[in-house]
Design a protein around this motif. Structure first.
Motif, PDB file in Angstrom:
ATOM      1  N   PHE A 117       7.015   5.045  -5.528  1.00  0.00           N
ATOM      2  CA  PHE A 117       8.077   4.541  -6.409  1.00  0.00           C
ATOM      3  C   PHE A 117       7.468   4.038  -7.716  1.00  0.00           C
ATOM      4  O   PHE A 117       6.537   3.229  -7.722  1.00  0.00           O
ATOM      5  CB  PHE A 117       8.839   3.413  -5.701  1.00  0.00           C
ATOM      6  N   VAL A 166      15.916  -0.640  -4.867  1.00  0.00           N
ATOM      7  CA  VAL A 166      15.236   0.401  -4.093  1.00  0.00           C
ATOM      8  C   VAL A 166      14.552  -0.219  -2.882  1.00  0.00           C
ATOM      9  O   VAL A 166      13.946  -1.291  -2.969  1.00  0.00           O
ATOM     10  CB  VAL A 166      14.209   1.139  -4.974  1.00  0.00           C
ATOM     11  N   SER A 204      12.082  -3.514  -6.117  1.00  0.00           N
ATOM     12  CA  SER A 204      12.053  -2.832  -4.827  1.00  0.00           C
ATOM     13  C   SER A 204      11.719  -3.864  -3.758  1.00  0.00           C
ATOM     14  O   SER A 204      11.041  -4.853  -4.028  1.00  0.00           O
ATOM     15  CB  SER A 204      11.021  -1.703  -4.815  1.00  0.00           C
ATOM     16  N   ILE A 233       9.697   5.621  -1.063  1.00  0.00           N
ATOM     17  CA  ILE A 233      11.120   5.288  -1.094  1.00  0.00           C
ATOM     18  C   ILE A 233      11.776   5.675   0.234  1.00  0.00           C
ATOM     19  O   ILE A 233      11.655   6.816   0.686  1.00  0.00           O
ATOM     20  CB  ILE A 233      11.817   6.013  -2.258  1.00  0.00           C
TER      21      ILE A 233
END
Length: 900
Positions: A736, A843, A820, A851
């Motif tokens: 990511f 995320v 995230s 991910i």
């Protein structure tokens, strides 16, 4: 006012239900097996359509709004008293039908903070940094001044329209010209209310109502269509003044909050697409964060101007409207409210009915404080018993008021949806407020004639009995106000002094006193002190149910209107009834009679108004402070606080707060401050669940340097609002890197000079020169200028083989501060982070930064979390059952096996 430049930035077709997920991607290619793509899918694996059928909207989305008549759900099969629809405690999430869920997905979410990309950092370097932030304070002052002027004009025009109606009608009645009085009252009122409804229905339907739910939704992170536009402001203002002035039982305070937010949104940007101009002043304010802060300030200034309550405006914005708050913002908004109130009061000191009074700068009490209380009372501990009863009534009636408003709205939408022709629907919307006004005007004109004329009454001496024909006694403050409505009663003003008592042969009509004039005048009369004998049970019980039903009905019609002052009227009516009941039980006592001086119906009317206000809105701090600033009666502060708290507690057991409930009816996504989720009928602690339980998976991902055709296909054939960006590491693993939105991708693809050929050098580690980057201003937009041209361009990229080997470097435009969290992260803390930071996407990654899913606004809404957590709980139960079966099988095998 000429500096006001609002901007239309309202979405039509953005879908947040599947922003960045694969819910609607058909016929996907097989997903690669390696770990980095276990829960994510590369955009290159998506099927490509040779002739895409979808067209981009001006907000960059290839999806249409659901076919709902203003969010009426044709699949609504819930019963009238269904728990979780309109009757629901604050601990029960709202239930949505499938069509309503589609409507929820049609709203675009907003990030509170702008995308933290390389071009944004370059743009920030150009902005001047000051420790004093004088430009912010100047803008707050400018917004406050502008809102103050709008508030002054709004109330002046309303007073002119209303006073002309009632003064002329009363004059005809006194002259015995009943037919002419009726014709004038009906004709005058209908002319204004039809104009009010006409401009709402045919020019800007989004202006109907108060606008508070839409502003609250926007500040919570949902972009709502057409709420910030110059046409919206003009229609809102004109519709409000004509609807309230005509005599419709509504108030101007709600629209004033919307008008304030409009000023804050437009004035801070110094640009307008509707008027087609753009100034280079205050560029630093053209970010999502700055704009929403100024909208919060404008909404607070609207409350401050409407009520003359600067602290109340600050608390209203903090407690009800705004979802993001800081200490610095509190000071700035307080300053804005102060300027707004000062401006309105300054103009009110100099002008009345647009005539110069010659007292510029003299803040007279009767103009400075809306419901000025001349005399206070000493609070007694016994007073808290009826105060608690009033709070209980306020909670019950407040919940009933909310339920009736919602039910009437649903019935109205259901009936309109059955009308196939649009023009017939508009005619029905146009004449509905006219029908209400005819009923209200007829009630006001003819019902008072049923009641006999009431003689002026006062108390003779300190503790004497009530005396008829008494105007005022010089030794006792108990009296009947002189400014009561005589209606058709004799109104000779012959006074004679008899034993220190003014005697008169005047009479008045109690019901006409409450009905003639605007609602603010009725509230003032109910709040008045030492007027124990001015109103009887009959008049109060006649007006209360009628106005209760009419306000419920009128508040949902196609005019710009609010219900804040009408709510004060309803509460003051039943509060006055409780006060009269107390005097009937314990006697009539003036303020000079010591211990029992607290038995004043006017004081209980004020407490009742606060309780109903709190019972409907569930606000505590804001309502208490607004009531104090409205009346200047600090002595009843504690009883007001008690009534508001009791009303809130009772109301919370029955319904959601009225503005939150209206957002649910309008299908506006909203994340409450505290998540309430029930699984299996029981409230659960979200700390026991993790982010992976509600995340959407798999997720479409794109590379930092991606093919033009891949991106074009992605934009035309998905509805996701944003896409996680991955960067390749060792081998084929993808990590990511950041996020980029759909609108940003669309704008980037419109610049062919950014395309590079597909070779190792152009797609290597060497990025483009900064001079070749697009500027942040070019991507910092809310909609496309030419959606058709964008659609044609994307189709061209897909069909033209010349673009097959072209790619675009996305690195400078990627949000590198996109958050995230690991999949095991607490769901409760996920919710708090998402709402507190005003996120649009969150995320979810594994321990190797691969991910695994994505969380959007809809994923965290109560109904969606309930569905997913129930499914997660069922999976856990199945796994446990399977585990127990396996254990029993192993035990059985062990028991039947031969010993060694």
């Amino acid at each position: 006012m000429s500096a006001y430049v609002p901007v239309d930035d309202s979405p039509d077709t953005i879908n947040t239900e599947d922003e960045g997920t694969l819910d609607e991607v058909p016929e996907m290619q097989p997903i690669p097996k390696h770990a980095s793509q276990k829960h994510s899918v590369s955009a290159q694996s998506m099927p490509r359509r040779s002739v895409p059928q979808k067209k981009l909207s001006k907000y960059g989305v290839a999806k249409d709004m659901p076919e709902l008549e203003k969010h009426h759900a044709p699949d609504d099969r819930y019963s009238f008293l269904e728990q979780g629809r309109d009757i629901e405690s604050v601990n029960i999430p709202h239930k949505y039908t499938e069509k309503e869920k589609e409507a929820l997905g049609a709203f675009e979410s907003l990030d509170y903070l702008p995308s933290h990309s390389d071009i944004f950092k370059k743009w920030v370097k150009r902005q001047r940094v000051s420790s004093l932030n004088l430009d912010v304070w100047f803008m707050m002052a400018l917004i406050g001044f502008s809102v103050g002027v709008v508030g002054f004009l709004l109330h002046q025009v309303i007073e002119e329209i209303a006073d002309l109606k009632w003064e002329t009608t009363e004059k005809f009645l006194h002259d015995g010209k009943y037919a002419i009085a009726s014709l004038f009252a009906f004709g005058y009122s209908l002319a204004f209310v039809l104009f009010s409804a006409f401009i709402c229905v045919y020019i800007r339907p989004e202006t109907a109502g108060s606008g508070i739910p839409e502003i609250t939704g926007f500040l919570n992170g949902t972009n709502v269509r057409h709420i910030f536009n110059i046409r919206t402001m003009i229609v809102k203002f004109l519709s409000c003044v004509t609807a309230v002035g005509s005599g419709l039982p509504v108030g101007p305070e709600g629209p004033m909050i919307h008008l304030g937010a409009l000023v804050g949104a437009g004035l801070s940007q110094f640009k307008s697409e509707s008027l087609r101009f753009r100034f280079n002043f205050f560029e630093k304010f053209r970010t999502t964060e700055a704009r929403r802060n100024f909208v919060s300030a404008g909404a607070a200034a609207g409350v401050a101007s409407a009520f003359g309550a600067p602290v109340g405006g600050l608390l209203f914005s903090m407690e009800e409207v705004s979802s993001f708050w800081t200490t610095t913002l509190s000071w700035q908004i307080f300053f804005c409210c102060m300027v707004s109130t000062f401006t309105t009061d300054l103009f009110n000191s100099a002008f009345q009915s647009f005539s110069y009074t010659g007292s510029f700068g003299q803040f007279k009490t009767n103009r400075y404080i809306l419901f000025q209380i001349d005399k206070g009372i000493d609070v007694n501990i016994l007073m808290f018993i009826p105060t608690a009863v009033i709070g209980l009534i306020g909670g019950v009636l407040g919940a009933l008021f909310t339920i009736l408003c919602l039910k009437m709205t649903r019935i109205r939408l259901r009936l309109l949806s059955k009308i196939e022709r649009v023009w017939v629907q508009k005619i029905v919307k146009l004449f509905e407020p006219a029908v209400i006004l005819i009923i209200v005007t007829a009630f006001s004109l003819y019902i008072p004639s049923v009641f006999t004329c009431t003689e002026f009454t006062c108390i003779q001496g300190d503790t004497g009995s009530a005396v008829k024909g008494c105007f005022n006694d010089t030794r006792n403050p108990l009296h009947v106000e002189s400014e009561v409505a005589s209606y058709t009663c004799p109104n000779e003003k012959e006074y004679k002094l008899n034993n220190n008592t003014w005697m008169t042969n005047r009479t008045y009509n109690e019901v006409a006193t409450l009905l003639f004039g605007d609602l603010e005048r009725a509230v003032k009369r109910l709040f008045s002190r030492d007027t124990h004998l001015e109103f009887s049970y009959a008049s109060l019980f006649t007006v209360l149910p009628f106005y209760f039903l009419m306000i419920c009905w009128a508040s949902g019609t196609a005019v710009a209107c609010g219900t804040l002052v009408p709510m004060l009227l309803i509460g003051s009516l039943y509060g006055r009834i409780i006060g009269i009941t107390m005097t009937s039980m314990f006697g009539i006592h003036s303020e000079d009679y010591g211990y029992w001086a607290w038995l004043d119906p006017g004081a209980f009317a004020l407490i009742g108004a606060a309780s109903f206000f709190g019972g409907v809105t569930r606000l505590t701090l804001a309502v208490t402070v607004i009531m104090m600033e409205l009346t200047n009666d600090v002595q009843v502060l504690l009883p007001v606080m008690v009534s508001v708290m009791v009303a809130k507690w009772v109301g919370d057991l029955v319904t959601h707060p009225v503005y939150h409930a209206q957002m649910e009816v309008k299908c506006i996504p909203f994340l409450d401050q505290d998540p309430k989720v029930s699984v299996g009928g029981k409230l659960v602690n979200l700390e026991n669940y993790s982010a992976r339980d509600v995340m959407a998976s798999p997720v479409i991902t794109i590379q930092t340097k991606e093919l033009v055709q891949v991106l074009s296909n992605l934009l035309l054939n998905t509805t996701h609002g944003g896409f996680p960006v991955v960067m390749k590491g060792n081998g084929d693993e993808e990590y990511f890197y950041g996020l980029i939105t759909r609108l940003e991708l669309t704008v980037l693809l419109m610049h062919e000079n950014l395309f590079v050929t597909l070779d190792e050098e152009s797609l290597g580690d060497n990025d483009q020169e900064e001079s070749q980057w697009l500027d942040f201003d070019q991507l910092n937009i809310q909609k496309l200028h030419d959606p058709q041209a964008a659609t044609d361009m994307l189709n061209k990229y897909l069909l033209d083989s010349n673009y097959r080997d072209l790619a675009i470097n996305l690195k400078p435009y990627i949000n590198q501060s996109a958050l995230s969290i690991p999949g095991k992260f607490s769901l409760y803390r996920t919710y708090i982070i998402f709402r507190t930071l005003g996120l649009r996407h969150l995320v979810v990654v594994d321990n190797k930064n691969h991910i695994t899913g994505i969380i959007t606004r809809k994923d965290l809404m109560g109904f969606n979390m309930e569905e997913k957590l129930e499914a997660a709980q069922e999976r856990m139960l199945r796994m446990r059952r399977v585990g127990r079966i396996e254990m029993r099988n192993l035990a059985s095998i062990a028991n039947t096996s031969d010993p060694i």
